[in-house]
Motif scaffolding. Structure first.
Motif, PDB file in Angstrom:
ATOM      1  N   MET A 295       9.882  38.721-100.587  1.00  0.00           N
ATOM      2  CA  MET A 295      10.106  39.528-101.793  1.00  0.00           C
ATOM      3  C   MET A 295      10.139  41.013-101.462  1.00  0.00           C
ATOM      4  O   MET A 295      10.915  41.773-102.028  1.00  0.00           O
ATOM      5  CB  MET A 295       8.986  39.230-102.799  1.00  0.00           C
ATOM      6  N   MET A 296       9.266  41.440-100.553  1.00  0.00           N
ATOM      7  CA  MET A 296       9.215  42.850-100.155  1.00  0.00           C
ATOM      8  C   MET A 296      10.274  43.173 -99.094  1.00  0.00           C
ATOM      9  O   MET A 296      10.319  44.289 -98.605  1.00  0.00           O
ATOM     10  CB  MET A 296       7.829  43.201 -99.632  1.00  0.00           C
ATOM     11  N   GLU A 297      11.056  42.170 -98.699  1.00  0.00           N
ATOM     12  CA  GLU A 297      12.092  42.321 -97.668  1.00  0.00           C
ATOM     13  C   GLU A 297      11.527  43.023 -96.433  1.00  0.00           C
ATOM     14  O   GLU A 297      12.017  44.075 -96.003  1.00  0.00           O
ATOM     15  CB  GLU A 297      13.308  43.056 -98.233  1.00  0.00           C
ATOM     16  N   THR A 298      10.498  42.392 -95.908  1.00  0.00           N
ATOM     17  CA  THR A 298       9.738  42.981 -94.805  1.00  0.00           C
ATOM     18  C   THR A 298      10.035  42.271 -93.496  1.00  0.00           C
ATOM     19  O   THR A 298       9.790  41.065 -93.381  1.00  0.00           O
ATOM     20  CB  THR A 298       8.229  42.855 -95.108  1.00  0.00           C
ATOM     21  N   PRO A 299      10.524  42.993 -92.503  1.00  0.00           N
ATOM     22  CA  PRO A 299      10.767  42.355 -91.213  1.00  0.00           C
ATOM     23  C   PRO A 299       9.458  41.929 -90.553  1.00  0.00           C
ATOM     24  O   PRO A 299       8.508  42.715 -90.499  1.00  0.00           O
ATOM     25  CB  PRO A 299      11.421  43.465 -90.373  1.00  0.00           C
ATOM     26  N   CYS A 300       9.395  40.705 -90.071  1.00  0.00           N
ATOM     27  CA  CYS A 300       8.231  40.223 -89.316  1.00  0.00           C
ATOM     28  C   CYS A 300       8.590  38.852 -88.761  1.00  0.00           C
ATOM     29  O   CYS A 300       9.575  38.254 -89.179  1.00  0.00           O
ATOM     30  CB  CYS A 300       6.976  40.139 -90.196  1.00  0.00           C
ATOM     31  N   VAL A 301       7.789  38.394 -87.832  1.00  0.00           N
ATOM     32  CA  VAL A 301       8.059  37.096 -87.203  1.00  0.00           C
ATOM     33  C   VAL A 301       6.826  36.207 -87.345  1.00  0.00           C
ATOM     34  O   VAL A 301       5.701  36.650 -87.112  1.00  0.00           O
ATOM     35  CB  VAL A 301       8.444  37.269 -85.715  1.00  0.00           C
ATOM     36  N   VAL A 302       7.063  34.974 -87.768  1.00  0.00           N
ATOM     37  CA  VAL A 302       5.991  33.990 -87.908  1.00  0.00           C
ATOM     38  C   VAL A 302       6.287  32.833 -86.962  1.00  0.00           C
ATOM     39  O   VAL A 302       7.310  32.160 -87.107  1.00  0.00           O
ATOM     40  CB  VAL A 302       5.917  33.459 -89.360  1.00  0.00           C
ATOM     41  N   VAL A 303       5.419  32.632 -85.988  1.00  0.00           N
ATOM     42  CA  VAL A 303       5.614  31.543 -85.033  1.00  0.00           C
ATOM     43  C   VAL A 303       4.829  30.332 -85.523  1.00  0.00           C
ATOM     44  O   VAL A 303       3.652  30.443 -85.857  1.00  0.00           O
ATOM     45  CB  VAL A 303       5.112  31.955 -83.632  1.00  0.00           C
TER      46      VAL A 303
ATOM     47  N   VAL B  26      17.187  45.330 -77.876  1.00  0.00           N
ATOM     48  CA  VAL B  26      16.202  45.324 -78.946  1.00  0.00           C
ATOM     49  C   VAL B  26      16.755  46.118 -80.121  1.00  0.00           C
ATOM     50  O   VAL B  26      17.239  47.239 -79.948  1.00  0.00           O
ATOM     51  CB  VAL B  26      14.863  45.941 -78.452  1.00  0.00           C
ATOM     52  N   LEU B  27      16.705  45.514 -81.291  1.00  0.00           N
ATOM     53  CA  LEU B  27      17.263  46.183 -82.465  1.00  0.00           C
ATOM     54  C   LEU B  27      16.178  47.046 -83.131  1.00  0.00           C
ATOM     55  O   LEU B  27      15.200  46.504 -83.630  1.00  0.00           O
ATOM     56  CB  LEU B  27      17.780  45.133 -83.455  1.00  0.00           C
ATOM     57  N   PRO B  28      16.367  48.365 -83.123  1.00  0.00           N
ATOM     58  CA  PRO B  28      15.360  49.203 -83.780  1.00  0.00           C
ATOM     59  C   PRO B  28      15.503  49.117 -85.294  1.00  0.00           C
ATOM     60  O   PRO B  28      16.575  48.791 -85.802  1.00  0.00           O
ATOM     61  CB  PRO B  28      15.691  50.616 -83.292  1.00  0.00           C
ATOM     62  N   ARG B  29      14.436  49.382 -85.994  1.00  0.00           N
ATOM     63  CA  ARG B  29      14.478  49.361 -87.448  1.00  0.00           C
ATOM     64  C   ARG B  29      15.399  50.480 -87.945  1.00  0.00           C
ATOM     65  O   ARG B  29      15.435  51.568 -87.382  1.00  0.00           O
ATOM     66  CB  ARG B  29      13.077  49.549 -88.020  1.00  0.00           C
TER      67      ARG B  29
ATOM     68  N   LEU C  85      16.680  39.694 -85.514  1.00  0.00           N
ATOM     69  CA  LEU C  85      17.203  39.182 -86.790  1.00  0.00           C
ATOM     70  C   LEU C  85      16.355  39.667 -87.962  1.00  0.00           C
ATOM     71  O   LEU C  85      16.869  39.982 -89.036  1.00  0.00           O
ATOM     72  CB  LEU C  85      17.236  37.650 -86.773  1.00  0.00           C
ATOM     73  N   SER C  86      15.047  39.730 -87.757  1.00  0.00           N
ATOM     74  CA  SER C  86      14.181  40.140 -88.870  1.00  0.00           C
ATOM     75  C   SER C  86      14.429  41.595 -89.236  1.00  0.00           C
ATOM     76  O   SER C  86      14.404  41.957 -90.410  1.00  0.00           O
ATOM     77  CB  SER C  86      12.705  39.890 -88.542  1.00  0.00           C
ATOM     78  N   GLU C  87      14.704  42.424 -88.237  1.00  0.00           N
ATOM     79  CA  GLU C  87      15.011  43.835 -88.526  1.00  0.00           C
ATOM     80  C   GLU C  87      16.387  43.954 -89.180  1.00  0.00           C
ATOM     81  O   GLU C  87      16.566  44.720 -90.119  1.00  0.00           O
ATOM     82  CB  GLU C  87      14.987  44.667 -87.239  1.00  0.00           C
TER      83      GLU C  87
ATOM     84  N   VAL D 176      13.934  40.396 -93.313  1.00  0.00           N
ATOM     85  CA  VAL D 176      13.424  39.105 -93.784  1.00  0.00           C
ATOM     86  C   VAL D 176      12.425  38.574 -92.747  1.00  0.00           C
ATOM     87  O   VAL D 176      12.580  38.831 -91.553  1.00  0.00           O
ATOM     88  CB  VAL D 176      14.611  38.122 -93.987  1.00  0.00           C
ATOM     89  N   PRO D 177      11.373  37.887 -93.205  1.00  0.00           N
ATOM     90  CA  PRO D 177      10.514  37.218 -92.224  1.00  0.00           C
ATOM     91  C   PRO D 177      11.332  36.161 -91.477  1.00  0.00           C
ATOM     92  O   PRO D 177      12.093  35.420 -92.094  1.00  0.00           O
ATOM     93  CB  PRO D 177       9.433  36.551 -93.087  1.00  0.00           C
ATOM     94  N   VAL D 178      11.193  36.112 -90.173  1.00  0.00           N
ATOM     95  CA  VAL D 178      11.904  35.112 -89.385  1.00  0.00           C
ATOM     96  C   VAL D 178      10.882  34.120 -88.844  1.00  0.00           C
ATOM     97  O   VAL D 178       9.857  34.506 -88.282  1.00  0.00           O
ATOM     98  CB  VAL D 178      12.708  35.765 -88.241  1.00  0.00           C
ATOM     99  N   LEU D 179      11.169  32.846 -89.044  1.00  0.00           N
ATOM    100  CA  LEU D 179      10.258  31.794 -88.609  1.00  0.00           C
ATOM    101  C   LEU D 179      10.696  31.288 -87.246  1.00  0.00           C
ATOM    102  O   LEU D 179      11.874  30.985 -87.032  1.00  0.00           O
ATOM    103  CB  LEU D 179      10.257  30.652 -89.633  1.00  0.00           C
ATOM    104  N   PHE D 180       9.750  31.222 -86.342  1.00  0.00           N
ATOM    105  CA  PHE D 180      10.043  30.756 -84.992  1.00  0.00           C
ATOM    106  C   PHE D 180       9.425  29.376 -84.859  1.00  0.00           C
ATOM    107  O   PHE D 180       8.225  29.233 -84.613  1.00  0.00           O
ATOM    108  CB  PHE D 180       9.469  31.745 -83.973  1.00  0.00           C
TER     109      PHE D 180
END
Lengths: 304, 386
Positions: free
Chosen positions: B103-111, B198-201, B165-167, B171-175
């Motif tokens: 919802m907050m459109e926050t880049p992050c990764v969840v493994v 590496v994709l910078p924000r 991809l998350s940046e 969106v949170p990206v699920l690994f």
């Protein structure tokens, strides 16, 4: 007219309104979001005023102050403050704020939220953030019930008080929040009511400047639900009750400050002690173990 | 942008997927990990806990997975690339704040190093039964990106892809690893920093007054972000909001906000999707697989080809968003799809849906705890070719 009389008259004369009238706090408020959602005679607005005054008094760079709320009436606080403000999920304001505080160590993070949010669903996060001594200030607005959802009983509802899910009165023992905060490791613990504006303002300024985990409980009238169900009168009646029944006792033993139904409310600054913050302790410890290999975390790492 | 050399342990290693994932994250520039121990993912956090103090990262072991995920979303708003690591039961707890991240459109990764479920299930043994939870786990409508590596080398490489991809898509990206890949030890080559993209924000550069943290157009040009503490006085909420981030509680605002969350991924499936195909052109049967099952399937595919069956493979590297269009194309050409997965039928439903009845979708289920017997997959290929 004597000189004194003239001075007196001048003092009484209300100056003509200037064309461009501004609220003295409007630069701290999201004016475009007003009016707010809170009921008339609710204490939260007063507490927000005290928060802004306390923040001004602290002289912190407001660009480096972030505020986080959870869910509930008090959870809407973040949405009206013109600071970096985050409205997180129910109970998770403190861990969200932990991410902010550790992600950017230059930030001072304040969590403004309710007793249900911080102590029931978020209770585990409260005690662990206090244990770690994360650098953040908690303003826990205690209105003795879940107000946003219609006046249900919660972890602070006093014994025998009526609530919509305790229609015959509450029979669960409530938390004593200052005792909980202190025993979990908070370095600053105070309690005031929405009547004690000046003292609350000072406490907020002090807490914001205090490195580590500071916790302020603010007893807050909920006239629409809690007071009405319990026939306690209107906002003014509650203020009168706080006036007559609040006992200022700085340094009180937090084990003795629990609150009964329509009982005396012990207020004051209970705890103010020194302890290294999470980050101070971490950096000092890792440096001692890793020496030159240790690279302290410096915040965002993207070259901006 | 190239990877920051300080986080890149260039060299050739013999390590497991969990450790490779940790190295991938550090190479990708991740400097914040909040997590809670859980088998079989703990080794990722352990390696990060050891490495972060030497690369300027911040590791914190939280009190639970609810807190871990909330902290990750918060930390990401300071501009630090952030992640968490877990397995099934913890993944369930993370769903609440995964939704907040979406919802907050926050880049992050969840493994998620998947193990057998439901509930505590098989803590130490493999599973792939969280694939639908990855897609639908948090309440409400949103779209997500999920990757599924099939080797320790991919655990390194694709963790970097996950951060990028998350940046790119905010969106949170699920690994979505699995216990086999996480605990499998193989050669992992970590390249030189200047070989790692590496994709910078993307940060906002204009004046503060006109900044909007969101842009609801469902397109690829998402609103650039700012960092908490930069003086923009942003408001970000999990409530339905407008482009300013301010809560608006009505159907019109909901339409704009949610359509955007969904469309930004759905309209860009082809840009996001990564899959590998082999021997597709004249295939009668295509094996669609992901993660460890894609490697087990290779044995069955070899055996089938030895028997003269024309069988191709399609390996999903990104499982979500699902490459519906590609399956649709193939469905007109092949007789059937065979889908081996270590669950009782999840991605096979997507294959079936995309095939629209033009080709059969044959599930090769496995309840978890071990990988398939290749002969079971072979039998399904034979059935599909008949």
């Amino acid at each position: 007219m004597s000189e004194t009389e003239q001075e007196f008259t001048e003092t009484l004369t209300i100056p003509p309104p200037e064309e461009d009238l501004h609220h003295p706090m409007e630069q701290y408020l999201r004016m475009e979001r007003l009016p707010h959602i809170w009921c008339s005679t609710c204490g939260i607005g007063t507490i927000i005023t005290a928060f802004i005054s306390g923040l001004q008094k602290s002289e912190l760079d407001r660009e480096k102050v972030a505020v986080v709320s959870g869910i509930g009436c008090s959870g809407r606080a973040a949405g009206y403050l013109r600071l970096d403000s985050f409205h997180s999920t129910h109970g998770r304001a403190i861990p969200f704020a932990t991410g902010l505080a550790l992600g950017n160590p230059d930030l001072k993070v304040a969590v403004i939220s309710g007793d249900g949010d911080l102590v029931a669903i978020g209770g585990n996060h409260l005690i662990h953030a206090a244990r770690r001594n994360i650098n953040m200030t908690i303003v826990c607005i205690n209105n003795f019930n879940y107000a946003m959802t219609g006046g249900q009983a919660g972890p602070t509802t006093p014994l025998e008080a009526n609530a919509s899910t305790a229609p015959y009165g509450c029979y669960e023992f409530p938390f004593n929040l200052p005792y909980l905060a202190e025993s979990s490791g908070a370095v600053y613990v105070a309690r005031w009511t929405a009547l004690h504006i000046r003292r609350l303002t000072n406490a907020i300024a002090e807490a914001l400047l205090k490195p580590g985990f500071s916790f302020i409980e603010v007893i807050c009238p909920c006239t629409t639900l809690y007071a009405r169900r319990n026939r306690l009168g209107d906002g003014l009646d509650l203020m009168r009750f706080y006036h007559d029944n609040a006992i200022i006792r700085h340094g009180a033993d937090t084990r003795e400050v629990d609150i009964g139904f329509q009982d005396r409310i012990i207020v004051g600054k209970f705890i103010d002690k020194e302890k290294p913050t999470f980050l101070e302790k971490r950096d000092q410890y890792l440096k001692s173990k890793l020496g030159e290999q240790f690279i302290p975390y410096k915040g965002p790492n993207d070259g901006h | 942008m190239k990877a920051d050399p300080i986080g890149v342990a260039t060299g050739s290693y013999y390590i497991d997927g969990d450790h490779a994932c940790a190295e991938g994250a550090i190479a990708a520039g991740c400097r914040f990990l909040a997590g809670y121990p859980i088998t079989p993912s703990t080794e990722v956090a352990e390696r990060v806990a050891e490495r972060f103090p030497k690369v300027g990262g911040m590791f914190i072991q939280m009190e639970d997975e609810l807190a871990s995920m909330a902290a990750v979303v918060g930390a990401s708003w300071t501009g630090t690339k952030s992640m968490t690591v877990t397995s099934g039961p913890g993944f369930s707890l993370m769903m609440e704040n995964l939704g907040l991240g979406a919802m907050m459109e926050t880049p992050c990764v969840v493994v998620n190093v998947q193990r057998g479920g439901p509930s505590t299930g098989l803590p130490t043994l493999t599973g792939q039964a969280d694939m639908m939870q990855a897609r639908w786990g948090s309440h409400g409508d949103y779209e997500i990106i999920a990757l599924s590596p099939n080797s320790p080398q991919e655990c390194f490489d694709l963790t970097i892809t996950a951060f990028n991809l998350s940046e790119q898509w905010r969106v949170p990206v699920l690994f979505m690893m699995d216990e086999c890949v996480g605990h499998m030890t193989e050669k992992v080559v970590i390249p030189e920093p200047d070989e790692i993209e590496v994709l910078p924000r993307k940060y906002y550069q204009g004046d503060k007054e006109s900044y909007r943290p969101f842009k609801f157009n469902g397109a690829a040009d998402l609103a650039p972000m700012i960092k908490a503490g930069d003086g923009y006085f942003i408001h970000i909420t999990g409530l339905t909001h407008d482009e300013r981030g301010y809560p608006i509680i009505n159907a019109e605002a909901q339409g704009k906000n949610v359509s955007h969350l969904v469309d930004k991924i759905r309209n860009n499936v082809e840009k996001i999707s990564i899959f590998e195909e082999d021997c597709i052109d004249d295939a009668d049967v295509v094996v669609v697989s992901y993660g460890i099952s894609s490697r087990v399937a290779l044995k069955a595919v070899e055996d089938a080809r030895a028997k003269g069956i024309k069988v191709g493979t399609l390996r999903l590297v990104t499982v979500w968003p699902f490459p519906e269009g590609r399956i649709q194309q193939l469905a007109g050409k092949v007789k059937s799809f065979v889908v081996p997965e270590i669950n009782m039928g999840q991605i096979v439903l997507e294959v079936e849906r995309a095939a629209k009845g033009k080709a059969k979708a044959i599930l090769v289920p496995h309840a978890g705890g071990w990988v398939h017997d290749p002969d079971d997959i072979l039998a399904a290929i034979e059935e599909g070719a008949a």
